[in-house]
Write a protein that holds these residues in place. Structure first.
Motif, PDB file in Angstrom:
ATOM      1  N   MET A 134      78.446 -34.830  76.300  1.00  0.00           N
ATOM      2  CA  MET A 134      78.413 -33.455  75.785  1.00  0.00           C
ATOM      3  C   MET A 134      77.831 -32.520  76.836  1.00  0.00           C
ATOM      4  O   MET A 134      78.404 -31.476  77.150  1.00  0.00           O
ATOM      5  CB  MET A 134      77.586 -33.384  74.496  1.00  0.00           C
ATOM      6  N   LEU A 169      79.681 -29.634  79.080  1.00  0.00           N
ATOM      7  CA  LEU A 169      79.237 -28.246  78.915  1.00  0.00           C
ATOM      8  C   LEU A 169      78.867 -27.621  80.256  1.00  0.00           C
ATOM      9  O   LEU A 169      79.116 -26.451  80.494  1.00  0.00           O
ATOM     10  CB  LEU A 169      78.033 -28.187  77.963  1.00  0.00           C
ATOM     11  N   LEU A 220      81.676 -12.880  70.559  1.00  0.00           N
ATOM     12  CA  LEU A 220      81.694 -13.625  69.305  1.00  0.00           C
ATOM     13  C   LEU A 220      81.796 -15.114  69.582  1.00  0.00           C
ATOM     14  O   LEU A 220      81.144 -15.937  68.942  1.00  0.00           O
ATOM     15  CB  LEU A 220      82.882 -13.153  68.457  1.00  0.00           C
ATOM     16  N   PHE A 221      82.607 -15.446  70.598  1.00  0.00           N
ATOM     17  CA  PHE A 221      82.752 -16.855  70.950  1.00  0.00           C
ATOM     18  C   PHE A 221      81.425 -17.424  71.428  1.00  0.00           C
ATOM     19  O   PHE A 221      81.021 -18.511  71.025  1.00  0.00           O
ATOM     20  CB  PHE A 221      83.823 -17.028  72.032  1.00  0.00           C
ATOM     21  N   THR A 258      79.112 -17.905  68.428  1.00  0.00           N
ATOM     22  CA  THR A 258      79.538 -19.039  67.615  1.00  0.00           C
ATOM     23  C   THR A 258      79.267 -20.349  68.340  1.00  0.00           C
ATOM     24  O   THR A 258      78.782 -21.315  67.757  1.00  0.00           O
ATOM     25  CB  THR A 258      81.038 -18.932  67.291  1.00  0.00           C
ATOM     26  N   PHE A 259      79.564 -20.356  69.645  1.00  0.00           N
ATOM     27  CA  PHE A 259      79.456 -21.605  70.380  1.00  0.00           C
ATOM     28  C   PHE A 259      77.999 -22.046  70.530  1.00  0.00           C
ATOM     29  O   PHE A 259      77.692 -23.222  70.409  1.00  0.00           O
ATOM     30  CB  PHE A 259      80.128 -21.472  71.751  1.00  0.00           C
ATOM     31  N   ILE A 273      76.998 -23.397  66.990  1.00  0.00           N
ATOM     32  CA  ILE A 273      77.480 -24.728  66.633  1.00  0.00           C
ATOM     33  C   ILE A 273      76.962 -25.759  67.624  1.00  0.00           C
ATOM     34  O   ILE A 273      76.751 -26.909  67.280  1.00  0.00           O
ATOM     35  CB  ILE A 273      79.022 -24.802  66.509  1.00  0.00           C
ATOM     36  N   VAL A 295      73.477 -26.720  66.354  1.00  0.00           N
ATOM     37  CA  VAL A 295      73.612 -27.534  65.147  1.00  0.00           C
ATOM     38  C   VAL A 295      74.126 -28.925  65.502  1.00  0.00           C
ATOM     39  O   VAL A 295      73.625 -29.944  65.012  1.00  0.00           O
ATOM     40  CB  VAL A 295      74.552 -26.850  64.125  1.00  0.00           C
ATOM     41  N   GLN A 296      75.114 -28.964  66.395  1.00  0.00           N
ATOM     42  CA  GLN A 296      75.690 -30.241  66.802  1.00  0.00           C
ATOM     43  C   GLN A 296      74.613 -31.158  67.405  1.00  0.00           C
ATOM     44  O   GLN A 296      74.508 -32.325  67.051  1.00  0.00           O
ATOM     45  CB  GLN A 296      76.819 -29.981  67.808  1.00  0.00           C
ATOM     46  N   MET A 345      72.199 -32.303  64.559  1.00  0.00           N
ATOM     47  CA  MET A 345      72.806 -33.208  63.570  1.00  0.00           C
ATOM     48  C   MET A 345      73.075 -34.581  64.167  1.00  0.00           C
ATOM     49  O   MET A 345      72.791 -35.605  63.538  1.00  0.00           O
ATOM     50  CB  MET A 345      74.116 -32.612  63.043  1.00  0.00           C
ATOM     51  N   GLN A 346      73.634 -34.625  65.378  1.00  0.00           N
ATOM     52  CA  GLN A 346      73.939 -35.926  65.969  1.00  0.00           C
ATOM     53  C   GLN A 346      72.649 -36.705  66.211  1.00  0.00           C
ATOM     54  O   GLN A 346      72.610 -37.917  66.053  1.00  0.00           O
ATOM     55  CB  GLN A 346      74.723 -35.774  67.276  1.00  0.00           C
ATOM     56  N   PRO A 405      73.526 -21.961  55.597  1.00  0.00           N
ATOM     57  CA  PRO A 405      74.850 -21.735  56.173  1.00  0.00           C
ATOM     58  C   PRO A 405      75.501 -20.467  55.624  1.00  0.00           C
ATOM     59  O   PRO A 405      76.193 -19.762  56.352  1.00  0.00           O
ATOM     60  CB  PRO A 405      75.662 -22.970  55.764  1.00  0.00           C
ATOM     61  N   ALA A 406      75.243 -20.174  54.343  1.00  0.00           N
ATOM     62  CA  ALA A 406      75.865 -18.993  53.756  1.00  0.00           C
ATOM     63  C   ALA A 406      75.414 -17.723  54.471  1.00  0.00           C
ATOM     64  O   ALA A 406      76.226 -16.855  54.792  1.00  0.00           O
ATOM     65  CB  ALA A 406      75.534 -18.913  52.265  1.00  0.00           C
ATOM     66  N   LEU A 422      76.904 -17.537  57.877  1.00  0.00           N
ATOM     67  CA  LEU A 422      78.329 -17.220  57.800  1.00  0.00           C
ATOM     68  C   LEU A 422      78.575 -15.738  57.574  1.00  0.00           C
ATOM     69  O   LEU A 422      79.554 -15.185  58.078  1.00  0.00           O
ATOM     70  CB  LEU A 422      78.989 -18.029  56.684  1.00  0.00           C
ATOM     71  N   LEU A 431      78.708 -14.276  60.948  1.00  0.00           N
ATOM     72  CA  LEU A 431      79.909 -14.643  61.703  1.00  0.00           C
ATOM     73  C   LEU A 431      81.154 -13.985  61.125  1.00  0.00           C
ATOM     74  O   LEU A 431      81.997 -13.444  61.845  1.00  0.00           O
ATOM     75  CB  LEU A 431      80.095 -16.159  61.697  1.00  0.00           C
ATOM     76  N   ILE A 481      80.344 -24.105  53.907  1.00  0.00           N
ATOM     77  CA  ILE A 481      79.162 -24.305  53.048  1.00  0.00           C
ATOM     78  C   ILE A 481      79.201 -25.661  52.340  1.00  0.00           C
ATOM     79  O   ILE A 481      78.301 -26.475  52.534  1.00  0.00           O
ATOM     80  CB  ILE A 481      79.006 -23.140  52.058  1.00  0.00           C
ATOM     81  N   ILE A 504      72.986 -37.363  55.601  1.00  0.00           N
ATOM     82  CA  ILE A 504      71.856 -37.633  56.494  1.00  0.00           C
ATOM     83  C   ILE A 504      70.591 -37.903  55.678  1.00  0.00           C
ATOM     84  O   ILE A 504      69.813 -38.803  55.998  1.00  0.00           O
ATOM     85  CB  ILE A 504      71.669 -36.458  57.479  1.00  0.00           C
ATOM     86  N   LEU A 563      82.349 -28.488  63.020  1.00  0.00           N
ATOM     87  CA  LEU A 563      81.698 -27.314  63.598  1.00  0.00           C
ATOM     88  C   LEU A 563      82.681 -26.442  64.374  1.00  0.00           C
ATOM     89  O   LEU A 563      82.611 -25.215  64.312  1.00  0.00           O
ATOM     90  CB  LEU A 563      80.546 -27.755  64.508  1.00  0.00           C
ATOM     91  N   ASP A 568      87.907 -18.389  62.567  1.00  0.00           N
ATOM     92  CA  ASP A 568      87.646 -16.967  62.762  1.00  0.00           C
ATOM     93  C   ASP A 568      88.874 -16.354  63.436  1.00  0.00           C
ATOM     94  O   ASP A 568      89.157 -16.648  64.598  1.00  0.00           O
ATOM     95  CB  ASP A 568      86.402 -16.836  63.660  1.00  0.00           C
ATOM     96  N   LEU A 607      88.850 -15.127  67.035  1.00  0.00           N
ATOM     97  CA  LEU A 607      88.735 -16.147  68.072  1.00  0.00           C
ATOM     98  C   LEU A 607      89.960 -17.028  68.136  1.00  0.00           C
ATOM     99  O   LEU A 607      90.327 -17.545  69.189  1.00  0.00           O
ATOM    100  CB  LEU A 607      87.496 -17.023  67.820  1.00  0.00           C
ATOM    101  N   TRP A 664      86.241 -35.167  73.017  1.00  0.00           N
ATOM    102  CA  TRP A 664      85.251 -34.181  73.457  1.00  0.00           C
ATOM    103  C   TRP A 664      85.736 -33.384  74.669  1.00  0.00           C
ATOM    104  O   TRP A 664      85.753 -32.151  74.635  1.00  0.00           O
ATOM    105  CB  TRP A 664      83.884 -34.839  73.705  1.00  0.00           C
ATOM    106  N   PHE A 667      87.595 -28.751  76.038  1.00  0.00           N
ATOM    107  CA  PHE A 667      87.400 -27.881  77.194  1.00  0.00           C
ATOM    108  C   PHE A 667      88.723 -27.548  77.871  1.00  0.00           C
ATOM    109  O   PHE A 667      88.898 -26.436  78.356  1.00  0.00           O
ATOM    110  CB  PHE A 667      86.401 -28.517  78.165  1.00  0.00           C
TER     111      PHE A 667
END
Lengths: 335, 593
Positions: A54, A58, A80-81, A84-85, A88, A91-92, A95-96, A131-132, A135, A138, B350, B360, B389, B396, B399, B462, B466
């Motif tokens: 990852m 990146l 906006l991208f 958003t990026f 996420i 969060v990614q 979470m992972q 999240p609401a 959102l 966004l 949501i 989790i 995600l 959107d 985007l 993954w 890109f």
């Protein structure tokens, strides 16, 4: 790099045969504490691998990305991208981590007792509401920008261009002095009139048909798309622009070019990407690449879909005026 | 139902069986066969993407007239991506996944002797079988199979002049899909009726395992949306064969103007995606249901937020039917519709987030038994999060304009529905194999299978995000015609290598599966110490599932590690063990959870 992978494949195949023959004799079927410990550790190793690719992607794939938006409208898309990026992305990563760390941390052991924990309204409320709320932001920004892009009504004196698609080429028609495109229909396609322009329409007379797009910097361009056979999609990635071309109807899109082709070539991102490309091309003995804007087909349209493109050149308004004046009108070409 | 003991012949037992357990195995094996074809195709076209001009003897051997000196033709490339998509989405992840586990588990987990209609159930399988056969036959049509993409948008799919695959290949595609839809509808109706009517005494809807809820809601979405695809397909048949103009208008091709007037391909897109989007959840929800069950069982913990899980399944199902337009932001439809679809689409985040967090939390402070089924379920949560995600980017509309139909989309949906659903399917097979075949699958091979699969899944998808962000469109036979994509070729090679290794890695599973059927260790009645009803049936399959009376249900399915005093973690297990079968009556004063 490649050789490494071939070795990896060979090893994988070898090991698999050895394992399959060996393992089927073992008849071990249910995870023991030892398995749990091993697999728990594997989860951590895998997490390291996952984070490695990852982060690697990146950082090191930044150079292959599209450069900054070449249209004014696209600036907010980039913004906006990015928002958003980042969101996420964070969060990614969290979470992972939780998924694989918990797998390791709570691996089963004899005598260990799992916690009986069936629900918690507080926790559930937290992860419904958070999240609401995010959102709302966004969606709000997204919709504002969407209306921004799709609303073509407010432009003053736009350049009106028809982009015309067929298997497997692009053409374009400029609206000419009156800035109004003449009507078109497939029934008028005949000989040199390849776009099916209605030559009895007075608006058609001063239209100009070309095979490459020239756009003036800083002026709104209002595209109208047509297709004569199947669906195509006019994709102009540098301008953050895309619209399908649909037989039987006219679709629209618009943007204002921000940098001329020359200016774009001088941008650091583009210079870096071009250098990378040319390194590869040189190794293969191909001609060096020079950056150009491009319009490409992005809707499956037949065998040569992969080779349906048109060059776009953005120039200073004065140069554009000179260029457009040189193009012959349809009336002078189609008698 | 069939408590009478009629004599079974080979034909009634193994071929035209009406027993749900046999039918589920038929679905699974057919689905696996189609899956092998689908995955093999993807390996072939990945080779083309990575090494566009290179000659391969394997391509020469398999593609016959559709290759030149070991390099596949552009038409065939498109045919392969089309059929790969069709097979994986419909034949593997819809029929193979839902068909297998709905059939196996619905009667067993709700406490029924069989499906509401055994005959319709048999019919459902055989229609699926026929449609699979037709789809496979279409690969051998002279001009090649359907090649307009799995969405088969007209006019490309309607005009053989536009692409050769739109001739006989496309006709067979449509016939196959029509039969497939009939099969799916019959199956779904059967599932709904069975869950509504045949639950055993005490099995209230609020005591159903989450697998049942997932299959139930999936069947409802199927019944709502599949008929729309059928009508879309029928109208396409009309346009192709009977000269109507539902989707076609103003077309000039091969030097002539066609007679079509007044139709619009956008209509087809609407009809297609009205199924096409719910289809994503038809694929995914059963996998999530299976995962809920497996994570809970193997964590030795109740699933966290049972009611929230049901609520989120329902919310996802409802939203899934009103978001189809997010596939069409740049189709030329009214921008206002785009706004509406952006709004509804992002709302799906949501309930999806609720599900992910609940999984989790179920892992948290568990006593995780890391069997292959459990690992695949954990893998599902991981890929579901990663793929889900990026949905925030694609959903959107502003985007989506710039990444629509690029590899970013391919990466997104493969992770969130492809890999996730197939992981759910693998998890289900590892978990319920003892129920299907009375034997256990080997765990070591299972571990190899899992780690190889998840490493390759991320290795493929993954980096693919890109190259999508670099603007590379999907469905390009080669990108050598665009120098701006030259720097992506190395990444494509890496992706292909991961894809090939991952594809071959499935041999672990196939070998394990077939060897275990015959030589696996004999299963005990309840190998995973699970609470649900299917583990109260005898290991040997019998018609009617339970030898005597159907057991009565007294509690929900998730009383794992329940303590005598639920508030005190140190107190003893209820009934002295870390699971309590659903058939165990509640004690006096016990909190029913």
């Amino acid at each position: 790099m490649l050789a490494l992978f071939y070795i990896f494949i060979a090893v994988a195949i070898g090991v698999s045969f050895w394992q399959i023959t060996r393992i089927m004799n073992l008849r071990s079927v249910i995870a023991t504490d030892k398995d749990n410990a091993t697999q728990g550790k594997n989860a951590i190793y895998f997490m390291v691998f996952l984070y490695a690719i990852m982060i690697y992607c990146l950082i090191f794939m930044n150079v292959i990305m599209l450069p900054e938006s070449a249209s004014f409208e696209g600036e907010h898309d980039d913004n906006l991208f990015d928002i958003t990026f980042w969101l996420i992305g964070v969060v990614q990563f969290i979470m992972q981590f939780l998924i694989f760390f918990f797998t390791f941390k709570y691996k089963g052991e004899k005598g260990k007792k799992a916690k009986f924990y069936a629900d918690s309204h507080k926790l559930e409320a937290i992860w419904t509401i958070t999240p609401a709320v995010v959102l709302v932001v966004l969606i709000g920004y997204g919709l504002w920008q969407w209306n921004n892009i799709m609303d073509l009504s407010d432009a003053e004196n736009p350049v009106v261009i028809e982009v015309y698609s067929q298997q497997f080429r692009w053409d374009a028609r400029y609206a000419g002095e009156d800035n109004t495109l003449g009507l078109g229909n497939v029934n008028y396609i005949k000989g040199i009139n390849t776009l099916g322009v209605d030559m009895t329409d007075k608006n058609s007379q001063d239209d100009k048909q070309v095979t490459e797009l020239y756009l003036p910097k800083g002026r709104k361009v209002h595209f109208k798309f047509r297709s004569q056979d199947v669906l195509h999609s006019a994709y102009m990635p540098h301008f953050r622009a895309q619209m399908n071309c649909v037989p039987g109807m006219v679709t629209e899109f618009g943007f204002t070019p921000k940098y001329t082709t020359e200016e774009m070539r001088g941008q650091s991102e583009v210079i870096e990407k071009t250098a990378g490309i040319n390194k590869i091309r040189k190794a293969k003995g191909e001609d060096p690449y020079v950056f150009d804007y491009v319009l490409l087909c992005n809707k499956i349209c037949g065998a040569s879909h992969y080779n349906m493109q048109m060059k776009i050149t953005v120039v200073e308004p004065a140069e554009y005026d000179k260029w457009i004046a040189e193009q012959p009108t349809l009336a002078s070409v189609i008698k | 139902m069939s408590e009478h003991h009629h004599k079974e012949t080979f034909v009634t037992k193994y071929i035209f069986s009406q027993d749900h357990k046999m039918i589920s195995k038929q679905f699974l094996v057919t689905g696996m066969f189609m899956g092998i074809i689908g995955v093999f195709m993807s390996m072939l076209f990945r080779m083309q993407i990575a090494w566009p001009e290179k000659s391969f003897s394997i391509i020469e051997a398999f593609l016959g007239p559709h290759q030149t000196d070991g390099v596949m033709n552009p038409d065939m490339y498109l045919a392969l991506v089309t059929i790969h998509g069709t097979i994986m989405v419909f034949f593997v992840l819809t029929a193979g996944l839902s068909g297998t586990f709905s059939n196996l588990l619905i009667p067993l987990q709700i406490g029924a002797r069989d499906m509401a209609s055994g005959f319709l159930n048999m019919l459902s399988y055989w229609l699926f079988f026929i449609s699979s056969v037709i789809m496979v036959i279409s690969l051998f049509v002279e001009a090649g199979p359907a090649s307009a993409g799995w969405t088969v948008y007209p006019p490309l799919s309607a005009l053989p002049q536009a692409i050769p695959g739109s001739g006989a290949g496309m006709t067979l595609w449509l016939v196959s899909m029509a039969i497939f839809i009939a099969s799916s509808l019959i199956g779904s109706l059967n599932y709904i009726v069975t869950i509504f009517n045949l639950r055993t005494k005490g099995m209230k809807m609020t005591r159903l395992p989450l697998t049942m809820w997932a299959f139930f809601i999936t069947a409802i979405i199927g019944v709502v949306s599949f008929p729309v695809l059928l009508s879309a397909a029928l109208l396409l048949v009309f346009d192709r064969s009977f000269g109507t103009s539902f989707y076609l208008s103003d077309i000039f091709i091969s030097g002539e103007v066609l007679h079509y007037q007044g139709g619009s391909p956008v209509l087809y897109e609407h009809l297609f995606w009205f199924l096409g989007h719910p289809e994503v959840y038809i694929v995914l929800l059963p996998a999530l249901g299976i995962t809920s069950e497996i994570i809970s069982t193997h964590s030795r913990k109740p699933i966290f937020g049972y009611r929230a899980m049901i609520g989120s399944i329902m919310a996802i199902a409802f939203l899934s039917t009103i978001v189809w337009g997010h596939h069409m932001f740049v189709s030329g439809m009214n921008p206002f519709l785009g706004s509406v679809f952006t709004f509804t689409t992002l709302l799906i985040a949501i309930p999806s987030a609720v599900k992910a967090f609940n999984y989790i939390t179920t892992l948290w402070k568990g006593n995780l038994q890391l069997n292959p089924a459990m690992l695949f379920s954990i893998g599902l949560v991981s890929t579901f999060v990663t793929g889900g995600l990026t949905g925030l980017v694609l959903g959107d509309s502003a985007l989506d304009i710039n990444i629509h139909d690029t590899y970013f989309v391919v990466a997104h949906f493969h992770l969130v529905m492809g890999v996730s659903a197939i992981f759910g399917m693998f998890a289900g097979v590892y978990h319920w194999f003892p129920k299907m075949y009375g034997r256990m699958m080997n765990k070591t091979l299972g571990y190899w299978h899992f780690w190889l699969s998840i490493i390759c899944a991320y290795g493929v998808f993954w980096p693919m995000h890109f190259i999508g962000l670099a603007g590379l469109p999907r469905r390009y036979y080669t990108n050598t015609n665009f120098p701006m994509f030259d720097d992506l070729s190395d990444i494509n090679v890496v992706i292909t290598l991961f894809a090939l290794v991952g594809g071959f890695g499935q041999i672990f599973f196939i070998a394990n599966f077939f060897i275990s059927i015959y030589r696996g260790k004999k299963a005990t009645q309840n190998p995973w110490n699970s609470n649900t009803l299917e583990w109260t049936t005898p290991v040997e399959h019998i018609h009617g599932n339970w030898p005597g009376k159907i057991p009565e249900v007294h509690r929900w399915a998730y009383d794992y590690s329940k303590r005598v005093d639920p508030k005190d973690d140190d107190s003893d297990y209820l009934h002295g063990q870390d699971f309590v079968l659903q058939t165990t009556p509640l004690l006096d004063g016990e909190d029913p959870s």
